[in-house]
Design a protein around this motif. Structure first.
Motif, PDB file in Angstrom:
ATOM      1  N   UNK A 159     -33.749 -72.854 -19.040  1.00 35.11           N
ATOM      2  CA  UNK A 159     -32.560 -72.183 -19.573  1.00 35.11           C
ATOM      3  C   UNK A 159     -31.312 -72.843 -18.993  1.00 35.11           C
ATOM      4  N   UNK A 160     -30.511 -73.458 -19.856  1.00 43.28           N
ATOM      5  CA  UNK A 160     -29.266 -74.073 -19.382  1.00 43.28           C
ATOM      6  C   UNK A 160     -28.164 -73.021 -19.285  1.00 43.28           C
ATOM      7  N   UNK A 161     -27.139 -73.346 -18.546  1.00 41.86           N
ATOM      8  CA  UNK A 161     -25.903 -72.565 -18.624  1.00 41.86           C
ATOM      9  C   UNK A 161     -25.214 -72.930 -19.948  1.00 41.86           C
ATOM     10  N   UNK A 162     -24.354 -72.044 -20.468  1.00 42.56           N
ATOM     11  CA  UNK A 162     -23.684 -72.344 -21.745  1.00 42.56           C
ATOM     12  C   UNK A 162     -22.549 -73.344 -21.556  1.00 42.56           C
ATOM     13  N   UNK A 163     -22.902 -74.566 -21.176  1.00 46.26           N
ATOM     14  CA  UNK A 163     -21.882 -75.572 -20.877  1.00 46.26           C
ATOM     15  C   UNK A 163     -22.078 -76.857 -21.672  1.00 46.26           C
ATOM     16  N   UNK A 164     -22.861 -76.765 -22.737  1.00 46.62           N
ATOM     17  CA  UNK A 164     -23.018 -77.892 -23.650  1.00 46.62           C
ATOM     18  C   UNK A 164     -21.951 -77.770 -24.734  1.00 46.62           C
ATOM     19  N   UNK A 165     -21.223 -78.848 -24.985  1.00 49.95           N
ATOM     20  CA  UNK A 165     -20.070 -78.729 -25.884  1.00 49.95           C
ATOM     21  C   UNK A 165     -20.134 -79.639 -27.105  1.00 49.95           C
ATOM     22  N   UNK A 166     -21.305 -80.197 -27.388  1.00 51.96           N
ATOM     23  CA  UNK A 166     -21.448 -80.990 -28.615  1.00 51.96           C
ATOM     24  C   UNK A 166     -22.920 -81.111 -28.972  1.00 51.96           C
ATOM     25  N   UNK A 167     -23.174 -81.401 -30.244  1.00 51.77           N
ATOM     26  CA  UNK A 167     -24.554 -81.632 -30.691  1.00 51.77           C
ATOM     27  C   UNK A 167     -25.131 -82.870 -30.010  1.00 51.77           C
ATOM     28  N   UNK A 168     -24.278 -83.851 -29.748  1.00 47.25           N
ATOM     29  CA  UNK A 168     -24.723 -85.076 -29.076  1.00 47.25           C
ATOM     30  C   UNK A 168     -25.261 -84.756 -27.686  1.00 47.25           C
ATOM     31  N   UNK A 169     -24.532 -83.951 -26.917  1.00 43.69           N
ATOM     32  CA  UNK A 169     -24.976 -83.588 -25.570  1.00 43.69           C
ATOM     33  C   UNK A 169     -26.303 -82.841 -25.615  1.00 43.69           C
ATOM     34  N   UNK A 170     -26.435 -81.935 -26.584  1.00 38.22           N
ATOM     35  CA  UNK A 170     -27.685 -81.176 -26.717  1.00 38.22           C
ATOM     36  C   UNK A 170     -28.848 -82.121 -26.993  1.00 38.22           C
ATOM     37  N   UNK A 171     -28.649 -83.078 -27.906  1.00 32.51           N
ATOM     38  CA  UNK A 171     -29.700 -84.029 -28.231  1.00 32.51           C
ATOM     39  C   UNK A 171     -30.053 -84.916 -27.050  1.00 32.51           C
ATOM     40  N   UNK A 172     -29.037 -85.354 -26.321  1.00 34.42           N
ATOM     41  CA  UNK A 172     -29.285 -86.221 -25.165  1.00 34.42           C
ATOM     42  C   UNK A 172     -30.015 -85.476 -24.050  1.00 34.42           C
ATOM     43  N   UNK A 173     -29.692 -84.194 -23.867  1.00 33.90           N
ATOM     44  CA  UNK A 173     -30.386 -83.398 -22.854  1.00 33.90           C
ATOM     45  C   UNK A 173     -31.857 -83.227 -23.216  1.00 33.90           C
ATOM     46  N   UNK A 174     -32.128 -82.906 -24.475  1.00 32.08           N
ATOM     47  CA  UNK A 174     -33.518 -82.757 -24.921  1.00 32.08           C
ATOM     48  C   UNK A 174     -34.293 -84.063 -24.777  1.00 32.08           C
ATOM     49  N   UNK A 175     -33.642 -85.168 -25.103  1.00 30.65           N
ATOM     50  CA  UNK A 175     -34.287 -86.476 -24.968  1.00 30.65           C
ATOM     51  C   UNK A 175     -34.654 -86.748 -23.518  1.00 30.65           C
TER      52      UNK A 175
END
Length: 483
Positions: A159-175
């Motif tokens: 569970x991340x904190x709600x500090x992702x601010x773009x779809x790119x960041x979300x994709x990079x974190x999952x990768x």
């Protein structure tokens, strides 16, 4: 979406579920295996027969600790299990055993790319829980079909904190998470099989405001691209509602990968409506410092460490380093080959070029290759010593070794008569014959069309059967043409 984000800030938190690759389930001895005959991996515990009691799987707890260490978490010395009460049609117990009050891992972070920068994404927690079974709905059967094979398999929820601010960041974190899962061997990370799934909590708030918007949860997405598409769609949907003066409902929505849109599933009046309470069947678990250190000692180099190592100590460019570091088995193969051959850039070129083509054509992974590091090192040394050209090595020597990997690279080159000749007298005869066969091109070269040198070089290599040493041939061709 860019214009929308000029007015609103996007706020995203992810809940990533990783299925652990233990041999048995979280609280039962049933086999933990994907793709088996439906309902073949079940027992009285999985089926919640009266009087049965769960027993925690030590390997699952160890895997969770390992992932926590890889993600810079604090490992709890005291951890407990709780019951999460919600209607699960494919969990016979009617509740899920998870962790609420005392998760196994607290805090933590991962650094990921955000545009041209690196952003630190913090975690709230990583906890252990059991997976539900699988419901199937089709036109051939009345009602739904239930397969309990997956019920009770061990998961970690990150569970991340709600500090992702773009779809790119979300994709990079999952990768990055998928890479780590595979690097440390706690799971296979196969999103298409549901071994790694993601829920995204998405909201918009006015630019610069500290007041968060209503959160919408998109459930059970099984590809990185779909997570990014769902975020992009929600940004537009929520912005349209806010711009029209309407309210964004706090709800759970599903994502349709055919339409690229989300649809409502159920509203959530409260953020937490699951009525958690401590599981009376499971005792607290005390995690010793010694156990944590034993697990820490088993951690390999992590993806970001391999990436840095390749660039700093092997002088890779960013592109080559990212390709090699992306796959642990490929990185291990490189390191093994580098012990036998110091031509590091050549190793990378072979892995990214001919070896990758061979793997793709054969539909296998690097660990299944018949071309072991020792053999690749031999091929590279032949090319580096100008005994065989790269072209001949990649198109003829490599295929020969794939067919018969028990021979040496040198033996294969000899059998194919590909060893380059340094006999200048013979080479000069070949060059003169080629030039004599194209007098008009030779004259054009002498009048300034120096680009024709490559054409002569190609003809010489063809006439010599690829055995001419390119460096020597190139020099001699230029000398003879200038006469």
């Amino acid at each position: 979406m860019k214009n929308i984000l000029d007015k609103y800030d996007l706020v995203v938190g992810l809940e990533i579920h990783v299925q652990l690759n233990t041999e048995s389930k979280l609280f039962a001895a049933d086999k933990n295996s994907f793709g088996d005959t439906p309902n073949s991996n079940v027992s009285p515990i999985t089926l919640a027969h009266p009087g049965t009691l769960p027993k925690p799987n030590r390997s699952a707890i160890s895997h969770a600790i390992k992932m926590g260490l890889a993600c810079n978490c604090e490992i709890a010395s005291y951890t407990t299990f709780d019951r999460k009460n919600y209607f699960y049609p494919d969990l016979p117990k009617g509740y899920q055993t998870t962790q609420d009050q005392h998760p196994i891992c607290v805090g933590g972070y991962l650094d990921v790319k955000s545009g041209d920068d690196i952003k630190r994404i913090p975690f709230n927690r990583i906890h252990i829980e059991e997976d539900a079974g699988k419901s199937s709905h089709d036109a051939e059967h009345e009602g739904s079909l239930l397969d309990y094979n997956r019920a009770g398999t061990p998961l970690i929820e990150m569970v991340t904190e709600p500090e992702i601010s773009s779809a790119e960041e979300a994709g990079n974190l999952l990768t990055e998470i998928r890479k780590i899962v595979r690097y440390i061997n706690v799971g296979d990370g196969n999103m298409e099989q549901g071994s790694l799934r993601c829920d995204a909590n998405i909201s918009l708030k006015l630019k610069g405001s500290s007041e968060l918007g209503k959160r919408v949860e998109i459930k059970n997405m099984n590809s990185i691209r779909n997570v990014q598409r769902a975020i992009a769609h929600e940004v537009e949907r929520q912005a349209a509602l806010l711009d029209a003066g309407k309210t964004v409902l706090q709800e759970t929505r599903g994502f349709n990968d055919d339409t690229g849109k989300t649809t409502g599933q159920r509203t959530k009046e409260e953020a937490n409506d699951y009525r958690y309470f401590p599981c009376p069947d499971l005792l607290p678990i005390h995690v010793s410092k010694e156990w944590v250190e034993e697990i820490r000692a088993t951690l390999p180099k992590l993806p970001h460490e391999v990436l840095a190592d390749l660039q700093e100590n092997y002088e890779f460019n960013a592109y080559d380093a990212e390709i090699i570091a992306d796959n642990k088995e490929l990185a291990d193969y490189f390191y093994e080959t580098s012990k036998l051959c110091k031509h590091y850039k050549r190793i990378a070129n072979w892995l990214i070029g001919p070896i990758k083509s061979y793997l793709n054509d054969s539909n296998i992974e690097i660990q299944d290759s018949v071309i072991q590091p020792k053999l690749l090192a031999e091929i590279i040394e032949l090319v580096a010593a100008d005994k065989v050209s790269f072209s001949m090595a990649s198109t003829r020597v490599l295929p020969a070794l794939i067919k018969d990997p028990n021979q040496s690279a040198l033996d294969a080159a000899k059998q194919l008569q590909l060893l380059q000749s340094d006999d200048q007298d013979e080479l000069i005869k070949t060059i003169e014959a080629v030039i004599a066969s194209m007098p008009d091109k030779a004259e054009a070269y002498r009048k300034g069309k120096k680009g024709l040198l490559g054409m002569f070089m190609g003809e010489v290599m063809k006439k010599s059967g690829g055995k001419a040493n390119p460096k020597v041939a190139n020099k001699l061709i230029a000398e003879i043409l200038e006469k």
